[in-house]
Design a protein around this motif. Structure first.
Motif, short mmCIF file in Angstrom:
data_model
loop_
_atom_site.label_atom_id
_atom_site.label_comp_id
_atom_site.label_asym_id
_atom_site.label_seq_id
_atom_site.Cartn_x
_atom_site.Cartn_y
_atom_site.Cartn_z
N THR A 67 6.04 8.41 -5.11
CA THR A 67 5.59 9.49 -5.78
C THR A 67 4.58 9.01 -6.69
OG1 THR A 67 7.68 10.50 -5.52
CG2 THR A 67 6.45 11.49 -7.24
N GLN A 68 4.98 8.06 -7.59
CA GLN A 68 3.90 7.54 -8.68
C GLN A 68 2.77 6.88 -7.89
OE1 GLN A 68 6.48 4.75 -10.46
NE2 GLN A 68 6.70 6.14 -12.43
N LEU A 69 2.93 6.37 -7.10
CA LEU A 69 1.63 5.85 -6.35
C LEU A 69 0.84 6.84 -5.84
CD1 LEU A 69 3.13 2.78 -4.25
CD2 LEU A 69 1.74 2.54 -6.16
N GLN A 70 1.30 8.02 -5.00
CA GLN A 70 0.68 8.96 -4.45
C GLN A 70 -0.09 9.83 -5.57
OE1 GLN A 70 3.18 11.43 -2.10
NE2 GLN A 70 3.81 9.70 -0.58
N ALA A 71 0.72 9.98 -6.61
CA ALA A 71 0.16 10.47 -7.80
C ALA A 71 -1.26 10.02 -8.24
CB ALA A 71 1.14 11.11 -8.94
N ALA A 72 -1.21 8.68 -8.39
CA ALA A 72 -2.28 7.66 -8.91
C ALA A 72 -3.45 7.74 -7.93
CB ALA A 72 -1.91 6.44 -9.01
N LEU A 73 -3.28 7.92 -6.50
CA LEU A 73 -4.23 8.25 -5.61
C LEU A 73 -4.79 9.48 -5.74
CD1 LEU A 73 -2.66 6.31 -2.70
CD2 LEU A 73 -4.26 5.69 -3.96
N LYS A 74 -4.08 10.56 -5.94
CA LYS A 74 -4.48 11.95 -5.98
C LYS A 74 -5.39 12.03 -7.36
CE LYS A 74 -0.77 14.14 -3.66
NZ LYS A 74 0.23 15.16 -3.59
N GLY A 86 -4.76 10.48 3.80
CA GLY A 86 -4.34 9.33 4.01
C GLY A 86 -3.40 8.81 2.89
N ILE A 87 -3.05 9.75 1.91
CA ILE A 87 -2.28 9.35 0.67
C ILE A 87 -0.94 8.76 0.95
CG2 ILE A 87 -1.39 10.19 -1.41
CD1 ILE A 87 -3.70 12.37 -1.43
N ALA A 88 -0.09 9.41 1.69
CA ALA A 88 1.24 8.90 2.17
C ALA A 88 1.20 7.54 2.80
CB ALA A 88 1.71 9.96 3.16
N ALA A 89 0.31 7.45 3.75
CA ALA A 89 0.36 5.94 4.43
C ALA A 89 -0.32 4.91 3.44
CB ALA A 89 -0.80 6.06 5.57
N ASP A 90 -1.16 5.08 2.57
CA ASP A 90 -1.74 4.26 1.78
C ASP A 90 -0.63 3.96 0.67
OD1 ASP A 90 -3.92 2.88 2.21
OD2 ASP A 90 -5.59 4.36 1.00
N ALA A 91 0.13 4.94 0.21
CA ALA A 91 1.14 4.69 -0.82
C ALA A 91 2.22 3.78 -0.34
CB ALA A 91 1.65 6.13 -1.28
N ARG A 112 1.56 1.57 2.29
CA ARG A 112 1.33 0.19 2.19
C ARG A 112 1.15 -0.44 0.93
NH1 ARG A 112 -3.22 -2.17 1.35
NH2 ARG A 112 -4.34 -0.21 0.56
N LEU A 113 0.61 0.21 -0.36
CA LEU A 113 0.75 -0.38 -1.59
C LEU A 113 2.28 -0.63 -1.96
CD1 LEU A 113 -2.01 2.06 -2.92
CD2 LEU A 113 -2.23 -0.16 -2.43
N ARG A 114 3.16 0.11 -1.63
CA ARG A 114 4.26 0.06 -2.17
C ARG A 114 4.79 -1.49 -1.73
NH1 ARG A 114 9.59 1.51 -0.48
NH2 ARG A 114 11.06 1.75 -2.39
N GLU A 115 4.73 -1.64 -0.36
CA GLU A 115 5.16 -2.84 0.35
C GLU A 115 4.43 -4.20 -0.31
OE1 GLU A 115 4.44 -2.22 4.44
OE2 GLU A 115 6.04 -0.84 4.83
N VAL A 116 2.79 -4.09 -0.47
CA VAL A 116 2.31 -5.08 -1.08
C VAL A 116 2.85 -5.43 -2.45
CG1 VAL A 116 0.02 -5.78 -1.82
CG2 VAL A 116 0.46 -4.65 0.50
N PHE A 117 2.73 -4.53 -3.21
CA PHE A 117 3.44 -4.73 -4.65
C PHE A 117 4.72 -5.53 -4.58
CE2 PHE A 117 0.29 -1.28 -6.28
CZ PHE A 117 -0.63 -2.23 -6.39
N ARG A 118 5.73 -5.04 -3.74
CA ARG A 118 7.14 -5.47 -3.55
C ARG A 118 7.51 -6.58 -2.83
NH1 ARG A 118 11.21 -0.43 -4.13
NH2 ARG A 118 10.25 0.51 -5.81
N ALA A 119 6.28 -7.17 -2.53
CA ALA A 119 6.54 -8.66 -1.54
C ALA A 119 6.67 -9.75 -2.87
CB ALA A 119 5.05 -8.80 -0.86
N ASP A 120 7.03 -10.89 -2.00
CA ASP A 120 7.39 -11.77 -2.93
C ASP A 120 6.00 -12.63 -3.26
OD1 ASP A 120 8.64 -13.89 -4.36
OD2 ASP A 120 9.09 -15.24 -2.36
N TRP A 121 5.78 -12.69 -4.64
CA TRP A 121 4.63 -13.32 -5.39
C TRP A 121 4.96 -14.07 -6.29
CZ3 TRP A 121 0.06 -12.22 -2.82
CH2 TRP A 121 0.01 -11.19 -1.96
#
Length: 412
Positions: free
Chosen positions: A198-205, A212-217, A219-228
């Protein structure tokens, strides 16, 4: 004839008038305001300056209100390079002494002895000069935006590689409003990992995204939660604050570049040369405005196409001494026009079959990419000079005619 030399400064200027024999006729010390300009014009009028026969002026700058006042009417104003003026100073004194009134006298004598060797400021129209101001400002804003973007990218690599991976699929990722909104919401990787869909979609809006808001949100969630890898928490928070400060500068640079681009798109098409310039392949509004800004619309500025090519740095230069001779690229040039020419030649490869064939032919003959691009630019700017002089639009068949063997094959 009488010649005028002005040694300019921030608050005051020194003026000197000499005759054909180099004798000092008058000198003044004027202020940089309307009263000082009036004293200067009255002094010139006292020694025979008229609208039909104005006194030429030499000064070490091409900008400012003083130059604008001097350029009214048909007066020739010569912007003398300070390095060239320093060489002339050595002709008058071997002791290397220097003073502001002395420099004004030297500049006046430059015109008295070598006026034919110097080029006066071009008599461009007001519209062409306005386009030049906007196009150069937009170019500077674009370079500034790229510089700050590179700084931000370098900073993110130190502690926040997830952001770079998240923005990589987007064109001009760090300059996009979506990236700015996400970095504001999550300035550190720890905060980014806690963002919800929800927060990611709100930022994109908020950034203006509509598709493509839901799909990008997701993808971003998976990237941010990966192991870094992470910096220590205190260091990470400090770097996040530094990033936000840099982000403010980047947003301002992006806004400035976009606003100036809109101003260029409004002013450039109003110029009479815009139709001819835009008819060339690879030249759009922004790039065409940059070309017009540097070559101007004074048809007498360049004696021929060779002069324009040399000014643009497109033609090579020959250095010969005795039995030694070498042909190299030209280093003394108009850097802005040369940069625009490189982009112009690169863009024309897709929109002009003749330009693409010319480039490939140069590469087959052994030229590197930059040399082939420069050779193509040299040819096309010569064609632009011809079209502007003759008031003709670009013609692909005339610009890049087919080789004789291909013409014979087609006829058979």
């Amino acid at each position: 004839m009488i010649y005028c030399g002005i040694d300019w400064a921030e608050k005051t200027h020194d003026v000197a008038l000499v005759d054909d024999d180099g004798q000092l006729l008058a000198k003044r010390h004027i202020t940089d305001d309307a009263a000082g300009y009036k004293i200067l014009l009255d002094l010139l009028a006292e020694y025979g300056d008229t609208e039909a026969n104005p006194i030429p002026v030499a000064i070490e700058t091409s900008r400012g209100l003083l130059v604008a006042v001097l350029r009214t009417g048909q007066r020739k104003v010569f912007a003398i390079n300070p390095m060239a003026a320093a060489r002339y100073r050595d002709r008058h004194s071997v002791s290397r002494k220097k003073s502001d009134p002395g420099d004004a006298l030297v500049l006046a004598n430059v015109l008295g002895t070598d006026m034919h060797a110097h080029r006066p400021l071009p008599q461009d129209s007001d519209l062409a000069r306005a386009v030049a101001v906007l196009a150069r400002a937009q170019q500077d804003a674009t370079w500034n935006r790229q510089q700050i973007s590179n700084q931000l990218r370098s900073l993110l690599r130190e502690y926040y590689p997830a952001a770079l991976a998240a923005f990589e699929p987007w064109r001009n990722g760090l300059c996009r409003p979506e990236a700015h909104e996400l970095l504001k919401v999550a300035p550190t990787p720890a905060k980014a990992a806690r963002l919800t869909r929800t927060q990611l979609q709100a930022a994109l809006k908020r950034a203006g995204r509509q598709r493509g808001i839901a799909a990008d949100a997701e993808r971003l969630r998976e990237v941010f939660r990966a192991d870094w890898a992470h910096q220590p928490p205190l260091v990470e928070d400090a770097l996040g604050k530094q990033m936000l400060a840099l982000l403010v500068q980047l947003e301002a640079a992006c806004t400035a570049a976009d606003n100036l681009a809109e101003a260029v798109e409004e002013a450039f098409p109003q110029h009479p040369d815009a139709e001819i310039i835009l008819s060339f392949p690879g030249l759009g509004t922004q790039l065409g405005a940059r070309v017009l800004a540097e070559i101007g619309d004074d048809r007498k500025r360049f004696a021929d196409a060779r002069g324009l090519k040399a000014y643009a740095g497109a033609s090579p230069i020959t250095r010969a001494s005795g039995k030694k001779s070498s042909i190299t690229r030209r280093w003394v040039k108009n850097d802005r026009l040369n940069h625009a020419g490189y982009l112009w030649a690169f863009s024309s490869l897709r929109s002009s079959p003749g330009a693409d064939a010319h480039y490939r032919r140069r590469r087959e003959q052994g030229d590197w990419h930059a040399a082939a691009q420069r050779n193509l630019f040299n040819r096309m700017i010569g064609q632009l000079y011809h079209c502007l002089q003759q008031r003709h639009r670009y013609d692909e068949a005339l610009a890049f005619p087919a080789p004789p063997d291909e013409v014979g094959t087609a006829a058979a």
